[in-house]
Design a protein around this motif. Structure first.
Motif, PDB file in Angstrom:
ATOM      1  N   UNK A 285      10.997  55.402 -40.294  1.00  0.00           N
ATOM      2  CA  UNK A 285       9.592  55.753 -40.022  1.00  0.00           C
ATOM      3  C   UNK A 285       8.693  55.292 -41.170  1.00  0.00           C
ATOM      4  N   UNK A 286       9.131  55.505 -42.402  1.00  0.00           N
ATOM      5  CA  UNK A 286       8.310  55.141 -43.555  1.00  0.00           C
ATOM      6  C   UNK A 286       8.198  53.624 -43.706  1.00  0.00           C
ATOM      7  N   UNK A 287       9.191  52.893 -43.254  1.00  0.00           N
ATOM      8  CA  UNK A 287       9.157  51.440 -43.372  1.00  0.00           C
ATOM      9  C   UNK A 287       8.270  50.787 -42.318  1.00  0.00           C
ATOM     10  N   UNK A 288       8.003  51.484 -41.237  1.00  0.00           N
ATOM     11  CA  UNK A 288       7.195  50.906 -40.154  1.00  0.00           C
ATOM     12  C   UNK A 288       5.732  50.796 -40.570  1.00  0.00           C
ATOM     13  N   UNK A 289       5.059  49.807 -40.046  1.00  0.00           N
ATOM     14  CA  UNK A 289       3.631  49.595 -40.297  1.00  0.00           C
ATOM     15  C   UNK A 289       2.845  50.229 -39.151  1.00  0.00           C
ATOM     16  N   UNK A 290       2.195  51.357 -39.427  1.00  0.00           N
ATOM     17  CA  UNK A 290       1.456  52.089 -38.401  1.00  0.00           C
ATOM     18  C   UNK A 290      -0.046  51.807 -38.466  1.00  0.00           C
ATOM     19  N   UNK A 302       0.788  63.395 -33.146  1.00  0.00           N
ATOM     20  CA  UNK A 302       1.798  62.951 -32.183  1.00  0.00           C
ATOM     21  C   UNK A 302       2.710  61.827 -32.643  1.00  0.00           C
ATOM     22  N   UNK A 303       2.256  60.959 -33.545  1.00  0.00           N
ATOM     23  CA  UNK A 303       2.999  59.722 -33.766  1.00  0.00           C
ATOM     24  C   UNK A 303       4.389  59.941 -34.330  1.00  0.00           C
ATOM     25  N   UNK A 304       4.516  60.792 -35.323  1.00  0.00           N
ATOM     26  CA  UNK A 304       5.827  61.027 -35.930  1.00  0.00           C
ATOM     27  C   UNK A 304       6.798  61.614 -34.898  1.00  0.00           C
ATOM     28  N   UNK A 305       6.311  62.568 -34.116  1.00  0.00           N
ATOM     29  CA  UNK A 305       7.145  63.153 -33.070  1.00  0.00           C
ATOM     30  C   UNK A 305       7.535  62.094 -32.043  1.00  0.00           C
ATOM     31  N   UNK A 306       6.590  61.249 -31.659  1.00  0.00           N
ATOM     32  CA  UNK A 306       6.890  60.181 -30.714  1.00  0.00           C
ATOM     33  C   UNK A 306       8.013  59.280 -31.231  1.00  0.00           C
TER      34      UNK A 306
END
Length: 317
Positions: A285-290, A302-306
């Motif tokens: 999750x931390x490595x992804x570019x949001x 919502x995003x982290x839960x998604x």
């Protein structure tokens, strides 16, 4: 702090108005539903791009209706009995026709807590058969208990879960007043019991929560792979107008569906390797570019839960 339900899930830590405050100050009942006409006989109301709360009466999802010579067909019933009563009142301003049917796109609370008010006036309720599993689940019961606190007084002890009168297996053509409503199951996708409602004469398709616009989608325990296939099915129907479960209606469905599609694809892209290799979710999750999404409404909620739910669901595929 209370738990709040947003399209069928709970988020902690949101301030709400206690029932006593609401009852002592009825002036907070200021939510207005404004039907927007999108086709000759089709209208919809647009919920807020925010978490459900007592302040907004859980008006966070869309609902619509189609006027026929033999009655009105409503699609989805909104997130509280109060909102349903307001929608019924708005329909009466537009037509003297009775409301004869309600089609439920899926049994998430923000779409169904208003059903009991339509049942009271004699409307027949249609939903996909998998909805029975949700209604009998402990999850549904506990969410209603929490909602009676979080959305009080608009959802309260008198609010109940309302089953369909007609449970649909896969497809159904409902014809009322010469207007055909083509009802198709497309789940499991966003929910196990997802339905889409296509009205060919209006060139309108109600997509439920398969399509989100203007906010981060709620994934929950969705089947993201099935959801992507469902979006293809919507495009194959070639409607001129798509009414999503959340956000503004679309007059360019292929383009406007792309946001939901790309978001789901990105979740799967950034979670697949970690899920398959059993690497820690947190690192993936931390490595992804949001950055494309982190300024949007409900990203933090919502995003982290998604992402976590997609991570788990890929492991189960």
């Amino acid at each position: 702090m209370p738990l709040l339900q947003a399209c069928g899930f709970f988020i902690a830590g949101i301030l709400f108005f206690a029932p006593a405050i609401a009852q002592e100050n009825p002036s907070i009942n200021t939510i207005n539903l404004k039907p927007v006409q999108v086709a000759p006989h089709t209208y919809f109301v647009q919920g807020f791009a925010e978490l459900g709360s007592s302040k907004n009466q859980n008006f966070i999802s869309n609902a619509g209706f189609v006027v026929t010579p033999k009655g009105v067909v409503v699609i989805d019933a909104l997130g509280s009995p109060t909102l349903a009563l307001k929608l019924i009142g708005e329909i009466k301003k537009i037509t003297p026709q009775k409301i004869v049917a309600v089609i439920v796109t899926h049994y998430h609370a923000d779409h169904v807590y208003g059903l009991q008010e339509f049942k009271k006036i004699g409307a027949k309720i249609y939903a996909q058969a998998e909805g029975r599993s949700y209604l009998s689940s402990e999850t549904a019961k506990q969410r209603l208990i929490a909602s009676r606190v979080d959305f009080a007084p608009w959802v309260n002890a008198s609010t109940r879960l309302t089953p369909a009168d007609i449970w649909i297996d896969q497809t159904m053509k409902l014809t009322i007043g010469g207007t055909d409503f083509l009802i198709s199951r497309v789940g499991p996708a966003h929910a196990p019991e997802d339905l889409i409602v296509n009205i060919p004469s209006e060139k309108v398709l109600f997509a439920g929560d398969l399509v989100f616009r203007g906010r981060i989608p709620f994934v929950g325990n969705a089947d993201s792979r099935g959801w992507l296939a469902a979006l293809d099915q919507i495009n194959q129907s070639d409607p001129s107008i798509v009414i999503p479960g959340h956000g503004a209606y679309s007059t360019n469905p292929p383009a406007d569906i792309t946001f939901t599609r790309n978001y789901l694809k990105y979740l799967r892209e950034v979670m697949t390797n970690a899920a398959v290799n059993l690497d820690p979710f947190e690192a993936a999750y931390l490595q992804a570019d949001w950055s494309e999404y982190d300024g949007m409404p409900l990203f933090r909620a919502a995003n982290r839960m998604n992402a976590f739910n997609v991570y788990l669901s890929i492991q189960a595929e």
